[in-house]
Design an enzyme around this catalytic site. Structure first.
Site: not given
Length: 470
Positions: A50, A241, A264, A275, A354, A358, A365, A398, A402, A436, A438
Protein backbone atom coordinates in the site's frame (compact mmCIF):
# COMPACT_ATOMS: atom_id res chain seq x y z
CA UNK A 1 26.77 38.36 -12.89
CA UNK A 2 23.92 36.69 -11.02
CA UNK A 3 24.84 33.82 -8.74
CA UNK A 4 23.56 30.31 -9.32
CA UNK A 5 21.25 30.53 -6.33
CA UNK A 6 19.89 33.89 -7.49
CA UNK A 7 19.09 32.47 -10.93
CA UNK A 8 17.33 29.36 -9.71
CA UNK A 9 15.36 31.36 -7.15
CA UNK A 10 13.34 32.58 -10.13
CA UNK A 11 10.76 30.59 -12.07
CA UNK A 12 11.79 27.69 -14.27
CA UNK A 13 11.37 29.01 -17.88
CA UNK A 14 8.52 26.70 -18.87
CA UNK A 15 6.90 29.04 -21.38
CA UNK A 16 10.16 29.68 -23.22
CA UNK A 17 10.56 25.92 -23.51
CA UNK A 18 6.98 25.56 -24.75
CA UNK A 19 7.66 28.13 -27.48
CA UNK A 20 10.79 26.29 -28.58
CA UNK A 21 8.95 23.01 -28.78
CA UNK A 22 6.11 24.62 -30.72
CA UNK A 23 8.64 25.87 -33.27
CA UNK A 24 9.91 22.32 -33.66
CA UNK A 25 6.33 21.18 -34.29
CA UNK A 26 5.49 23.82 -36.91
CA UNK A 27 6.13 21.58 -39.90
CA UNK A 28 3.96 18.82 -38.40
CA UNK A 29 1.04 21.23 -37.92
CA UNK A 30 1.00 22.08 -41.67
CA UNK A 31 0.21 25.71 -41.00
CA UNK A 32 -2.59 24.95 -38.56
CA UNK A 33 -2.69 26.02 -34.89
CA UNK A 34 -0.73 23.68 -32.58
CA UNK A 35 -1.90 22.62 -29.12
CA UNK A 36 0.35 20.59 -26.81
CA UNK A 37 -0.97 18.24 -24.14
CA UNK A 38 1.32 16.55 -21.59
CA UNK A 39 0.77 14.52 -18.44
CA UNK A 40 2.90 14.19 -15.34
CA UNK A 41 3.91 10.82 -14.01
CA UNK A 42 1.11 9.01 -12.24
CA UNK A 43 1.23 7.93 -8.62
CA UNK A 44 1.84 4.19 -8.84
CA UNK A 45 1.61 1.71 -6.03
CA UNK A 46 4.16 -0.97 -5.25
CA UNK A 47 2.86 -4.37 -6.23
CA UNK A 48 1.21 -6.16 -3.29
CA UNK A 49 1.84 -3.14 -1.07
CA UNK A 50 0.00 0.00 0.00
CA UNK A 51 3.02 2.29 -0.47
CA UNK A 52 3.65 4.35 -3.62
CA UNK A 53 6.61 3.56 -5.85
CA UNK A 54 9.51 6.05 -5.81
CA UNK A 55 8.41 9.01 -7.90
CA UNK A 56 10.31 10.30 -10.94
CA UNK A 57 8.69 13.09 -12.90
CA UNK A 58 8.23 12.66 -16.63
CA UNK A 59 10.86 14.82 -18.27
CA UNK A 60 8.69 16.10 -21.16
CA UNK A 61 6.10 17.37 -18.66
CA UNK A 62 8.69 19.02 -16.44
CA UNK A 63 10.38 20.69 -19.42
CA UNK A 64 7.15 22.54 -20.22
CA UNK A 65 5.98 23.15 -16.64
CA UNK A 66 8.78 23.08 -14.06
CA UNK A 67 6.31 21.16 -11.90
CA UNK A 68 7.33 18.13 -9.85
CA UNK A 69 3.81 17.17 -8.75
CA UNK A 70 2.41 13.79 -9.81
CA UNK A 71 -0.98 13.26 -11.46
CA UNK A 72 -0.97 16.68 -13.11
CA UNK A 73 -1.17 17.77 -16.76
CA UNK A 74 -0.71 20.82 -18.97
CA UNK A 75 -2.07 22.36 -22.14
CA UNK A 76 -0.12 24.84 -24.27
CA UNK A 77 -2.00 26.80 -26.92
CA UNK A 78 0.80 27.94 -29.24
CA UNK A 79 -1.33 30.46 -31.14
CA UNK A 80 -2.21 32.44 -28.02
CA UNK A 81 0.98 31.57 -26.11
CA UNK A 82 -1.09 30.39 -23.15
CA UNK A 83 0.14 27.67 -20.82
CA UNK A 84 -2.33 26.07 -18.42
CA UNK A 85 -1.36 23.75 -15.58
CA UNK A 86 -3.92 21.29 -14.23
CA UNK A 87 -3.54 20.01 -10.66
CA UNK A 88 -5.34 17.07 -9.01
CA UNK A 89 -8.48 17.89 -7.06
CA UNK A 90 -8.07 17.85 -3.29
CA UNK A 91 -8.61 14.41 -1.77
CA UNK A 92 -9.82 14.84 1.85
CA UNK A 93 -8.53 11.39 2.80
CA UNK A 94 -5.08 12.20 1.47
CA UNK A 95 -5.00 15.50 3.37
CA UNK A 96 -5.21 13.53 6.62
CA UNK A 97 -1.94 11.77 5.84
CA UNK A 98 -0.01 14.17 3.62
CA UNK A 99 -1.33 17.63 4.40
CA UNK A 100 -2.95 20.18 2.12
CA UNK A 101 -1.88 20.10 -1.54
CA UNK A 102 -0.56 23.09 -3.46
CA UNK A 103 -3.34 25.57 -4.18
CA UNK A 104 -3.95 27.21 -7.57
CA UNK A 105 -2.84 30.57 -6.17
CA UNK A 106 0.38 29.08 -4.82
CA UNK A 107 1.04 27.28 -8.12
CA UNK A 108 0.68 30.54 -10.10
CA UNK A 109 3.30 32.11 -7.85
CA UNK A 110 5.62 29.12 -8.20
CA UNK A 111 5.41 28.16 -11.89
CA UNK A 112 5.81 29.98 -15.20
CA UNK A 113 2.22 29.36 -16.34
CA UNK A 114 -0.71 31.60 -17.25
CA UNK A 115 -3.46 29.81 -15.35
CA UNK A 116 -3.94 26.90 -12.99
CA UNK A 117 -7.07 24.74 -13.05
CA UNK A 118 -8.25 21.42 -11.65
CA UNK A 119 -7.70 18.16 -13.52
CA UNK A 120 -11.43 17.63 -14.15
CA UNK A 121 -11.32 20.78 -16.35
CA UNK A 122 -8.91 19.33 -18.94
CA UNK A 123 -11.44 18.05 -21.47
CA UNK A 124 -13.54 21.23 -21.33
CA UNK A 125 -10.40 23.33 -21.88
CA UNK A 126 -9.28 21.23 -24.85
CA UNK A 127 -12.75 21.39 -26.37
CA UNK A 128 -12.89 25.17 -25.92
CA UNK A 129 -9.52 25.63 -27.63
CA UNK A 130 -10.54 23.37 -30.52
CA UNK A 131 -13.74 25.35 -31.01
CA UNK A 132 -11.89 28.68 -30.90
CA UNK A 133 -9.68 27.48 -33.76
CA UNK A 134 -12.66 26.43 -35.85
CA UNK A 135 -11.77 22.75 -35.77
CA UNK A 136 -8.48 23.35 -37.60
CA UNK A 137 -6.07 22.89 -34.68
CA UNK A 138 -3.70 19.95 -34.36
CA UNK A 139 -3.34 18.35 -30.92
CA UNK A 140 0.11 16.99 -30.05
CA UNK A 141 0.62 14.45 -27.27
CA UNK A 142 2.91 11.51 -26.52
CA UNK A 143 1.75 7.97 -27.22
CA UNK A 144 1.11 5.90 -24.09
CA UNK A 145 1.19 9.07 -21.96
CA UNK A 146 -2.46 10.08 -22.38
CA UNK A 147 -5.05 8.92 -19.85
CA UNK A 148 -8.09 7.07 -21.17
CA UNK A 149 -10.49 9.80 -20.08
CA UNK A 150 -8.75 12.54 -22.09
CA UNK A 151 -10.54 13.39 -25.36
CA UNK A 152 -9.36 15.50 -28.29
CA UNK A 153 -12.81 16.19 -29.67
CA UNK A 154 -13.01 18.95 -32.26
CA UNK A 155 -9.37 18.84 -33.37
CA UNK A 156 -8.50 18.36 -37.03
CA UNK A 157 -5.80 15.87 -36.08
CA UNK A 158 -4.27 14.24 -33.02
CA UNK A 159 -0.54 13.62 -33.53
CA UNK A 160 1.00 11.17 -31.04
CA UNK A 161 4.40 10.80 -32.71
CA UNK A 162 6.02 14.21 -33.24
CA UNK A 163 5.96 15.77 -29.76
CA UNK A 164 8.41 13.45 -28.02
CA UNK A 165 11.09 14.02 -30.68
CA UNK A 166 10.46 17.76 -30.74
CA UNK A 167 11.02 18.02 -26.98
CA UNK A 168 14.12 15.82 -27.13
CA UNK A 169 15.61 18.04 -29.85
CA UNK A 170 14.79 21.23 -27.94
CA UNK A 171 16.41 19.86 -24.78
CA UNK A 172 19.86 19.59 -26.37
CA UNK A 173 20.51 23.35 -26.15
CA UNK A 174 20.22 24.62 -22.59
CA UNK A 175 19.23 28.11 -21.45
CA UNK A 176 20.87 30.00 -18.61
CA UNK A 177 18.44 28.67 -16.01
CA UNK A 178 19.18 25.07 -16.99
CA UNK A 179 22.93 25.71 -16.89
CA UNK A 180 22.49 27.11 -13.38
CA UNK A 181 20.64 23.96 -12.29
CA UNK A 182 23.38 21.78 -13.78
CA UNK A 183 26.04 23.87 -12.06
CA UNK A 184 24.18 23.50 -8.75
CA UNK A 185 24.00 19.72 -9.20
CA UNK A 186 27.74 19.73 -9.96
CA UNK A 187 28.60 21.83 -6.91
CA UNK A 188 26.70 19.46 -4.64
CA UNK A 189 28.25 16.42 -6.29
CA UNK A 190 31.74 17.89 -5.93
CA UNK A 191 31.16 18.06 -2.18
CA UNK A 192 29.95 14.45 -2.27
CA UNK A 193 33.11 13.31 -4.04
CA UNK A 194 35.28 15.11 -1.49
CA UNK A 195 33.34 13.41 1.30
CA UNK A 196 33.83 10.09 -0.47
CA UNK A 197 37.56 10.74 -0.82
CA UNK A 198 37.86 11.38 2.89
CA UNK A 199 35.74 8.39 3.83
CA UNK A 200 37.69 6.10 1.50
CA UNK A 201 40.82 6.47 3.61
CA UNK A 202 39.22 4.58 6.52
CA UNK A 203 36.42 2.64 4.84
CA UNK A 204 36.54 -1.15 5.05
CA UNK A 205 33.90 -1.69 2.36
CA UNK A 206 32.72 0.07 -0.79
CA UNK A 207 29.26 0.66 0.65
CA UNK A 208 30.70 2.93 3.35
CA UNK A 209 32.03 5.20 0.61
CA UNK A 210 28.70 5.09 -1.20
CA UNK A 211 26.91 6.14 1.97
CA UNK A 212 29.11 9.26 2.22
CA UNK A 213 28.11 10.23 -1.33
CA UNK A 214 24.39 9.84 -0.79
CA UNK A 215 24.37 11.50 2.63
CA UNK A 216 26.25 14.55 1.35
CA UNK A 217 23.96 14.95 -1.66
CA UNK A 218 20.84 14.78 0.48
CA UNK A 219 22.27 17.20 3.05
CA UNK A 220 22.89 19.78 0.33
CA UNK A 221 19.55 19.52 -1.45
CA UNK A 222 20.01 16.74 -4.00
CA UNK A 223 17.74 14.11 -2.53
CA UNK A 224 17.81 11.95 -5.67
CA UNK A 225 20.81 10.45 -7.42
CA UNK A 226 21.23 10.89 -11.17
CA UNK A 227 21.95 7.14 -11.28
CA UNK A 228 23.03 4.41 -8.91
CA UNK A 229 26.53 5.39 -7.71
CA UNK A 230 29.49 3.31 -8.86
CA UNK A 231 32.06 2.68 -6.12
CA UNK A 232 34.65 0.24 -7.41
CA UNK A 233 37.84 -0.62 -5.52
CA UNK A 234 40.87 -2.16 -7.23
CA UNK A 235 40.07 -4.52 -10.10
CA UNK A 236 36.36 -3.79 -9.74
CA UNK A 237 37.09 -0.51 -11.53
CA UNK A 238 37.62 -2.48 -14.73
CA UNK A 239 33.85 -2.99 -14.93
CA UNK A 240 32.50 0.17 -16.54
CA UNK A 241 29.18 0.27 -14.70
CA UNK A 242 30.12 -1.85 -11.69
CA UNK A 243 26.83 -2.38 -9.81
CA UNK A 244 27.65 -4.11 -6.52
CA UNK A 245 29.37 -1.57 -4.25
CA UNK A 246 29.84 -4.23 -1.59
CA UNK A 247 33.46 -5.39 -1.84
CA UNK A 248 35.98 -4.98 0.96
CA UNK A 249 38.78 -2.45 0.55
CA UNK A 250 41.25 -5.08 1.79
CA UNK A 251 42.45 -7.58 -0.79
CA UNK A 252 41.53 -11.07 0.42
CA UNK A 253 44.66 -12.65 -1.11
CA UNK A 254 47.34 -10.15 -0.07
CA UNK A 255 45.62 -8.91 3.12
CA UNK A 256 46.68 -5.43 2.04
CA UNK A 257 44.58 -2.42 1.24
CA UNK A 258 43.66 -2.09 -2.43
CA UNK A 259 45.36 0.72 -4.29
CA UNK A 260 42.51 2.90 -5.50
CA UNK A 261 38.77 3.39 -5.84
CA UNK A 262 36.87 4.56 -8.92
CA UNK A 263 33.78 6.61 -8.03
CA UNK A 264 31.20 7.54 -10.67
CA UNK A 265 28.37 9.42 -8.95
CA UNK A 266 26.12 12.41 -9.45
CA UNK A 267 23.38 14.13 -7.52
CA UNK A 268 20.14 15.17 -9.20
CA UNK A 269 18.91 18.69 -8.43
CA UNK A 270 15.35 19.57 -9.51
CA UNK A 271 15.55 16.88 -12.21
CA UNK A 272 18.92 18.11 -13.56
CA UNK A 273 21.83 15.71 -13.32
CA UNK A 274 25.49 15.83 -12.49
CA UNK A 275 27.71 12.98 -13.70
CA UNK A 276 31.23 13.02 -12.28
CA UNK A 277 33.89 10.31 -12.11
CA UNK A 278 37.03 10.42 -10.03
CA UNK A 279 39.68 7.92 -8.93
CA UNK A 280 41.14 8.24 -5.45
CA UNK A 281 43.93 6.40 -3.63
CA UNK A 282 42.87 4.27 -0.68
CA UNK A 283 46.04 4.91 1.31
CA UNK A 284 46.91 8.56 0.91
CA UNK A 285 48.93 8.28 -2.29
CA UNK A 286 48.42 6.54 -5.61
CA UNK A 287 50.35 3.34 -6.28
CA UNK A 288 52.94 3.78 -9.04
CA UNK A 289 50.94 1.96 -11.71
CA UNK A 290 47.73 3.83 -10.93
CA UNK A 291 49.58 7.15 -11.00
CA UNK A 292 51.03 6.34 -14.43
CA UNK A 293 47.62 5.48 -15.89
CA UNK A 294 45.98 8.43 -14.16
CA UNK A 295 48.40 10.85 -15.83
CA UNK A 296 47.56 9.44 -19.26
CA UNK A 297 43.82 9.70 -18.68
CA UNK A 298 44.15 13.22 -17.30
CA UNK A 299 46.05 14.19 -20.45
CA UNK A 300 43.38 12.54 -22.60
CA UNK A 301 40.73 14.61 -20.89
CA UNK A 302 42.65 17.89 -20.93
CA UNK A 303 43.36 17.72 -24.65
CA UNK A 304 39.80 16.71 -25.50
CA UNK A 305 38.29 19.48 -23.40
CA UNK A 306 40.55 21.99 -25.16
CA UNK A 307 38.98 20.98 -28.49
CA UNK A 308 35.44 21.86 -27.39
CA UNK A 309 33.54 24.70 -29.05
CA UNK A 310 30.45 25.18 -31.17
CA UNK A 311 30.50 22.97 -34.26
CA UNK A 312 33.30 20.61 -33.22
CA UNK A 313 32.87 17.11 -34.63
CA UNK A 314 32.44 14.82 -31.62
CA UNK A 315 33.91 11.83 -33.44
CA UNK A 316 37.12 13.81 -33.94
CA UNK A 317 37.36 14.56 -30.22
CA UNK A 318 36.78 10.90 -29.38
CA UNK A 319 39.42 9.75 -31.88
CA UNK A 320 41.91 12.20 -30.40
CA UNK A 321 41.41 10.64 -26.96
CA UNK A 322 42.44 7.29 -28.45
CA UNK A 323 45.57 8.81 -29.98
CA UNK A 324 46.62 10.24 -26.61
CA UNK A 325 45.94 6.87 -24.95
CA UNK A 326 48.06 5.07 -27.55
CA UNK A 327 50.98 7.43 -27.01
CA UNK A 328 50.81 7.01 -23.24
CA UNK A 329 50.50 3.22 -23.31
CA UNK A 330 53.42 3.03 -25.75
CA UNK A 331 55.58 5.02 -23.35
CA UNK A 332 54.74 2.58 -20.56
CA UNK A 333 55.56 -0.40 -22.78
CA UNK A 334 52.06 -1.89 -22.55
CA UNK A 335 51.59 -1.36 -26.28
CA UNK A 336 54.09 -2.07 -29.06
CA UNK A 337 54.23 -0.92 -32.67
CA UNK A 338 53.69 2.37 -34.50
CA UNK A 339 51.13 4.89 -33.30
CA UNK A 340 49.31 4.93 -36.62
CA UNK A 341 49.18 1.15 -36.93
CA UNK A 342 47.83 0.80 -33.39
CA UNK A 343 45.16 3.39 -34.18
CA UNK A 344 44.15 1.78 -37.47
CA UNK A 345 43.98 -1.69 -35.89
CA UNK A 346 41.83 -0.25 -33.08
CA UNK A 347 44.07 -1.83 -30.44
CA UNK A 348 43.38 0.99 -27.99
CA UNK A 349 39.73 -0.09 -27.88
CA UNK A 350 40.89 -3.00 -25.70
CA UNK A 351 41.75 -0.44 -23.01
CA UNK A 352 39.23 2.34 -23.82
CA UNK A 353 36.11 0.51 -25.01
CA UNK A 354 33.40 3.13 -24.41
CA UNK A 355 32.46 6.48 -25.91
CA UNK A 356 34.10 9.69 -24.76
CA UNK A 357 30.89 11.13 -23.31
CA UNK A 358 27.23 11.98 -23.71
CA UNK A 359 24.81 14.85 -23.50
CA UNK A 360 23.73 15.76 -19.98
CA UNK A 361 20.59 17.44 -18.68
CA UNK A 362 17.42 16.11 -17.13
CA UNK A 363 18.70 12.63 -17.93
CA UNK A 364 22.21 11.38 -17.32
CA UNK A 365 22.38 10.11 -20.89
CA UNK A 366 20.38 13.05 -22.19
CA UNK A 367 18.38 13.27 -25.37
CA UNK A 368 19.45 14.25 -28.87
CA UNK A 369 22.74 12.36 -29.16
CA UNK A 370 21.72 10.22 -32.15
CA UNK A 371 23.97 7.25 -31.32
CA UNK A 372 24.62 4.49 -33.85
CA UNK A 373 25.12 1.27 -31.93
CA UNK A 374 25.12 -0.67 -35.20
CA UNK A 375 28.36 1.01 -36.29
CA UNK A 376 30.79 -1.68 -37.46
CA UNK A 377 33.76 0.39 -36.28
CA UNK A 378 34.54 -0.73 -32.73
CA UNK A 379 36.11 2.65 -31.91
CA UNK A 380 32.86 4.53 -32.51
CA UNK A 381 30.15 1.94 -31.81
CA UNK A 382 29.41 3.07 -28.27
CA UNK A 383 29.51 6.83 -28.87
CA UNK A 384 26.31 8.23 -27.35
CA UNK A 385 26.72 11.48 -29.29
CA UNK A 386 27.33 11.69 -33.03
CA UNK A 387 27.89 14.79 -35.15
CA UNK A 388 28.71 18.40 -34.33
CA UNK A 389 28.12 19.93 -30.90
CA UNK A 390 25.88 23.00 -30.78
CA UNK A 391 26.56 25.96 -28.52
CA UNK A 392 24.47 25.61 -25.38
CA UNK A 393 24.77 21.84 -25.20
CA UNK A 394 26.26 20.16 -22.14
CA UNK A 395 28.42 17.11 -22.67
CA UNK A 396 30.48 14.86 -20.43
CA UNK A 397 34.14 14.28 -21.24
CA UNK A 398 35.08 11.01 -19.58
CA UNK A 399 38.05 9.18 -21.08
CA UNK A 400 39.29 6.08 -19.35
CA UNK A 401 41.82 3.29 -19.45
CA UNK A 402 40.79 -0.10 -18.07
CA UNK A 403 42.42 -3.43 -17.44
CA UNK A 404 39.49 -5.76 -17.95
CA UNK A 405 40.56 -9.35 -18.55
CA UNK A 406 37.34 -10.18 -20.41
CA UNK A 407 37.89 -7.38 -22.93
CA UNK A 408 41.66 -7.63 -23.31
CA UNK A 409 42.05 -11.41 -23.47
CA UNK A 410 40.66 -11.75 -27.04
CA UNK A 411 43.36 -9.34 -28.20
CA UNK A 412 46.01 -11.43 -26.45
CA UNK A 413 44.59 -14.57 -28.07
CA UNK A 414 44.48 -13.03 -31.54
CA UNK A 415 47.26 -14.09 -33.90
CA UNK A 416 46.92 -10.73 -35.65
CA UNK A 417 46.73 -8.43 -32.64
CA UNK A 418 48.70 -10.02 -29.78
CA UNK A 419 51.98 -8.62 -31.10
CA UNK A 420 50.80 -5.14 -30.20
CA UNK A 421 50.42 -5.84 -26.45
CA UNK A 422 53.29 -6.76 -24.14
CA UNK A 423 51.64 -9.24 -21.78
CA UNK A 424 54.63 -9.15 -19.42
CA UNK A 425 54.34 -5.42 -18.87
CA UNK A 426 50.55 -5.65 -18.78
CA UNK A 427 50.75 -8.05 -15.84
CA UNK A 428 51.75 -5.19 -13.52
CA UNK A 429 48.58 -3.22 -14.24
CA UNK A 430 45.68 -5.61 -13.61
CA UNK A 431 45.36 -4.35 -10.04
CA UNK A 432 44.71 -0.80 -11.25
CA UNK A 433 41.30 -1.93 -12.46
CA UNK A 434 40.33 1.22 -14.27
CA UNK A 435 40.87 4.96 -14.31
CA UNK A 436 38.14 7.27 -15.62
CA UNK A 437 38.02 11.03 -15.14
CA UNK A 438 34.74 12.75 -15.99
CA UNK A 439 33.71 16.40 -16.05
CA UNK A 440 30.56 18.14 -17.31
CA UNK A 441 31.19 20.78 -19.99
CA UNK A 442 28.95 23.56 -21.28
CA UNK A 443 29.79 24.12 -24.95
CA UNK A 444 29.93 27.78 -26.00
CA UNK A 445 30.42 29.55 -29.32
CA UNK A 446 34.16 29.93 -28.84
CA UNK A 447 34.98 27.25 -26.29
CA UNK A 448 33.50 25.81 -23.13
CA UNK A 449 32.71 26.24 -19.44
CA UNK A 450 33.65 23.44 -17.09
CA UNK A 451 30.77 23.04 -14.64
CA UNK A 452 32.66 20.49 -12.54
CA UNK A 453 34.75 21.59 -9.56
CA UNK A 454 35.57 18.24 -7.92
CA UNK A 455 39.35 17.94 -7.42
CA UNK A 456 41.25 15.91 -10.03
CA UNK A 457 44.87 17.09 -9.88
CA UNK A 458 47.02 14.34 -8.38
CA UNK A 459 48.62 16.69 -5.86
CA UNK A 460 45.27 18.00 -4.59
CA UNK A 461 43.74 14.55 -4.34
CA UNK A 462 46.72 13.12 -2.44
CA UNK A 463 46.79 16.14 -0.13
CA UNK A 464 43.11 15.69 0.78
CA UNK A 465 43.60 11.93 1.18
CA UNK A 466 46.59 12.33 3.46
CA UNK A 467 44.76 14.92 5.58
CA UNK A 468 41.86 12.48 6.01
CA UNK A 469 44.15 9.59 6.84
CA UNK A 470 45.86 11.32 9.75
Amino acid sequence: MATVDAIIAGKYPAKAHARRVAQQLATHAHGNPAVIYLEAQKTRMIEDNDEPMPFRQRRPFFYLSGCLLPDSSLVYNASTDELTLFLPATDPDDVIWSGLPLSATEALELYDVDRVQAMPDVNATLSSIATAHGGKAVAFAIADQVSDEIKFNGFAETNLTALKGAIETARVVKDGYEIALLRKANDITAQAHIAALRKSQSATNEREIESAIIATCIAHGAREQSYHPIVACGENGATLHYPKNNADTIDAATKKRKGNVLIDAGGEYRTYCADITRVFPLEGRFPTETRQIYKIVLQMQAECIAMLKEGVQWEDVHAHAHRVAIEGLLELGILRGSKEELFEKRVSVAFFPHGLGHYLGMDTHDTGGNPNYEDKDSMFRYLRVRGRLPAGSVVTVEPGIYFCRFIIQPYLDSAELNKYIDSGVLEKYWGVGGVRIEDNLHVTRDGYENLTTAPKAIEEIESLACQAAY
